[in-house]
Design a protein around this motif. Sequence first.
Motif, PDB file in Angstrom:
ATOM      1  N   GLY A   1     -34.042  -9.055 -55.027  1.00 47.94           N
ATOM      2  CA  GLY A   1     -33.584  -7.829 -54.829  1.00 47.94           C
ATOM      3  C   GLY A   1     -32.905  -7.372 -55.856  1.00 47.94           C
ATOM      4  N   LEU A   2     -31.734  -7.984 -56.700  1.00 50.94           N
ATOM      5  CA  LEU A   2     -31.401  -7.429 -57.827  1.00 50.94           C
ATOM      6  C   LEU A   2     -32.322  -6.941 -58.725  1.00 50.94           C
ATOM      7  N   GLN A   3     -33.526  -7.694 -59.342  1.00 45.93           N
ATOM      8  CA  GLN A   3     -34.217  -7.124 -60.126  1.00 45.93           C
ATOM      9  C   GLN A   3     -35.296  -5.976 -59.567  1.00 45.93           C
ATOM     10  N   LEU A   4     -35.320  -5.932 -58.483  1.00 43.35           N
ATOM     11  CA  LEU A   4     -35.981  -4.705 -57.570  1.00 43.35           C
ATOM     12  C   LEU A   4     -34.974  -3.450 -57.771  1.00 43.35           C
ATOM     13  N   LEU A   5     -33.858  -3.734 -57.669  1.00 48.98           N
ATOM     14  CA  LEU A   5     -32.619  -2.794 -57.738  1.00 48.98           C
ATOM     15  C   LEU A   5     -32.874  -2.204 -59.227  1.00 48.98           C
ATOM     16  N   GLU A   6     -32.759  -3.212 -60.229  1.00 52.81           N
ATOM     17  CA  GLU A   6     -32.623  -2.553 -61.516  1.00 52.81           C
ATOM     18  C   GLU A   6     -34.063  -1.798 -62.141  1.00 52.81           C
ATOM     19  N   GLN A   7     -35.034  -2.205 -61.370  1.00 51.82           N
ATOM     20  CA  GLN A   7     -36.432  -1.531 -61.559  1.00 51.82           C
ATOM     21  C   GLN A   7     -36.574  -0.273 -61.078  1.00 51.82           C
ATOM     22  N   PHE A   8     -36.059  -0.213 -59.677  1.00 48.94           N
ATOM     23  CA  PHE A   8     -35.968   1.000 -58.891  1.00 48.94           C
ATOM     24  C   PHE A   8     -35.071   2.072 -59.440  1.00 48.94           C
ATOM     25  N   LYS A   9     -33.938   1.700 -59.868  1.00 44.10           N
ATOM     26  CA  LYS A   9     -32.929   2.837 -60.368  1.00 44.10           C
ATOM     27  C   LYS A   9     -33.644   3.401 -61.537  1.00 44.10           C
ATOM     28  N   LYS A  10     -34.357   2.906 -62.222  1.00 46.31           N
ATOM     29  CA  LYS A  10     -35.025   3.393 -63.575  1.00 46.31           C
ATOM     30  C   LYS A  10     -35.559   4.916 -63.272  1.00 46.31           C
ATOM     31  N   SER A  11     -36.329   5.038 -61.957  1.00 42.97           N
ATOM     32  CA  SER A  11     -37.186   5.977 -61.709  1.00 42.97           C
ATOM     33  C   SER A  11     -36.880   6.723 -60.429  1.00 42.97           C
TER      34      SER A  11
ATOM     35  N   GLN B   1     -19.723 -12.623 -57.756  1.00 46.47           N
ATOM     36  CA  GLN B   1     -20.411 -12.136 -59.098  1.00 46.47           C
ATOM     37  C   GLN B   1     -21.654 -11.452 -58.401  1.00 46.47           C
ATOM     38  N   THR B   2     -22.305 -11.615 -57.358  1.00 44.24           N
ATOM     39  CA  THR B   2     -23.606 -10.793 -56.896  1.00 44.24           C
ATOM     40  C   THR B   2     -23.227  -9.455 -56.567  1.00 44.24           C
ATOM     41  N   ALA B   3     -22.025  -9.384 -55.966  1.00 51.88           N
ATOM     42  CA  ALA B   3     -21.675  -8.033 -55.776  1.00 51.88           C
ATOM     43  C   ALA B   3     -21.419  -7.067 -57.095  1.00 51.88           C
ATOM     44  N   VAL B   4     -20.694  -7.740 -57.956  1.00 49.19           N
ATOM     45  CA  VAL B   4     -20.352  -6.948 -59.329  1.00 49.19           C
ATOM     46  C   VAL B   4     -21.814  -6.791 -60.002  1.00 49.19           C
ATOM     47  N   GLU B   5     -22.659  -7.622 -60.161  1.00 51.28           N
ATOM     48  CA  GLU B   5     -24.082  -7.580 -60.633  1.00 51.28           C
ATOM     49  C   GLU B   5     -24.561  -6.354 -59.917  1.00 51.28           C
ATOM     50  N   ALA B   6     -24.552  -6.187 -58.562  1.00 49.73           N
ATOM     51  CA  ALA B   6     -25.452  -5.215 -57.909  1.00 49.73           C
ATOM     52  C   ALA B   6     -24.886  -3.672 -58.256  1.00 49.73           C
ATOM     53  N   MET B   7     -23.270  -3.797 -58.412  1.00 51.66           N
ATOM     54  CA  MET B   7     -22.701  -2.451 -58.496  1.00 51.66           C
ATOM     55  C   MET B   7     -23.078  -1.906 -60.015  1.00 51.66           C
ATOM     56  N   LYS B   8     -22.892  -2.976 -60.998  1.00 51.25           N
ATOM     57  CA  LYS B   8     -23.419  -2.601 -62.235  1.00 51.25           C
ATOM     58  C   LYS B   8     -24.622  -2.008 -62.376  1.00 51.25           C
ATOM     59  N   LEU B   9     -25.598  -2.448 -61.495  1.00 52.16           N
ATOM     60  CA  LEU B   9     -26.954  -2.225 -61.504  1.00 52.16           C
ATOM     61  C   LEU B   9     -27.446  -0.535 -60.971  1.00 52.16           C
ATOM     62  N   GLY B  10     -26.297  -0.433 -60.312  1.00 58.18           N
ATOM     63  CA  GLY B  10     -26.237   1.156 -59.515  1.00 58.18           C
ATOM     64  C   GLY B  10     -26.165   1.141 -58.008  1.00 58.18           C
ATOM     65  N   ALA B  11     -26.036  -0.182 -57.327  1.00 56.40           N
ATOM     66  CA  ALA B  11     -25.917  -0.142 -55.754  1.00 56.40           C
ATOM     67  C   ALA B  11     -24.940   0.779 -55.113  1.00 56.40           C
ATOM     68  N   TYR B  12     -25.073   1.170 -54.155  1.00 56.34           N
ATOM     69  CA  TYR B  12     -23.991   1.954 -53.382  1.00 56.34           C
ATOM     70  C   TYR B  12     -22.820   0.971 -52.908  1.00 56.34           C
ATOM     71  N   ASP B  13     -23.441  -0.198 -52.207  1.00 53.22           N
ATOM     72  CA  ASP B  13     -22.563  -1.025 -51.750  1.00 53.22           C
ATOM     73  C   ASP B  13     -23.458  -2.231 -51.301  1.00 53.22           C
ATOM     74  N   TYR B  14     -22.928  -3.184 -50.555  1.00 55.95           N
ATOM     75  CA  TYR B  14     -23.605  -4.479 -50.134  1.00 55.95           C
ATOM     76  C   TYR B  14     -22.948  -4.874 -48.825  1.00 55.95           C
ATOM     77  N   LEU B  15     -23.835  -5.552 -48.079  1.00 57.68           N
ATOM     78  CA  LEU B  15     -23.372  -6.417 -46.839  1.00 57.68           C
ATOM     79  C   LEU B  15     -23.580  -7.770 -46.802  1.00 57.68           C
ATOM     80  N   THR B  16     -22.894  -8.608 -46.284  1.00 55.70           N
ATOM     81  CA  THR B  16     -23.258 -10.006 -46.208  1.00 55.70           C
ATOM     82  C   THR B  16     -23.595 -10.372 -44.655  1.00 55.70           C
ATOM     83  N   LYS B  17     -24.994 -10.870 -44.597  1.00 55.38           N
ATOM     84  CA  LYS B  17     -25.487 -11.467 -43.185  1.00 55.38           C
ATOM     85  C   LYS B  17     -24.613 -12.597 -42.686  1.00 55.38           C
TER      86      LYS B  17
END
Length: 211
Positions: A128-138, A154-170
């Motif tokens: 999902g993180l790799q998809l986020l990075e690729q998705f945000k480019k376009s 660490q996962t949350a910080v990385e997601a935010m750096k890649l441009g995620a709005y927020d995250y939820l834990t299942k």
Amino acid sequence: RRKRTPSKEVLGCLPRRGELAHCGCAGRGATERRVRNPGARVSLGPYEETSACQTGSIDWRLTMTERAKIDLLIVDDDDGFRHTLVSRFLRHGFRVRDAAEAEEAMSLAQRLEFDVAVFDVMMPGVSGLQLLEQFKKSHTDCEVIMLTGQGTIQTAVEAMKLGAYDYLTKPFPLKELESLIEKAYERRQLKKENLQLKVLLRRNEPQEAMV
């Protein structure tokens, strides 16, 4: 007086069997629930969830008509969970497309424009993180929410750096995801309005006299 038991709706759940299987309020014992500060976690008993709902941390912000304007993309390799989300959001008025893997998601994104996307972090192949990075480019304007079953700072910080709005834990109450999607959409709309306003202001600026 007999003590009233909180209803499933108050607990952040709709009384539907398929949805309750994936709701943090439905299981026995304590559950881990996302709070406002990323990385902070608290253990809640199954009925303590009512206080969060009643104090307004989970809220309904948009009408059915307004939700009908939201184009939503859901990407998760868990077919049962993904279909539960799709079914719920379609019933609540969203326009929903879904994918089981990153390649399928990118194929949809090449043909369609989405306002909000929901990606699972742990997926086979492209994560999902790799998809986020690729998705945000376009698709820089699309707001992305990440879902993870193994939430770490660490996962949350990385997601935010890649441009995620927020995250939820299942697991999490499905109402909480829906509220987060609506807030992400409102943020996207605000950014679009600000951009349109800036363009309008530039057009109205007096042009310098030609020499």
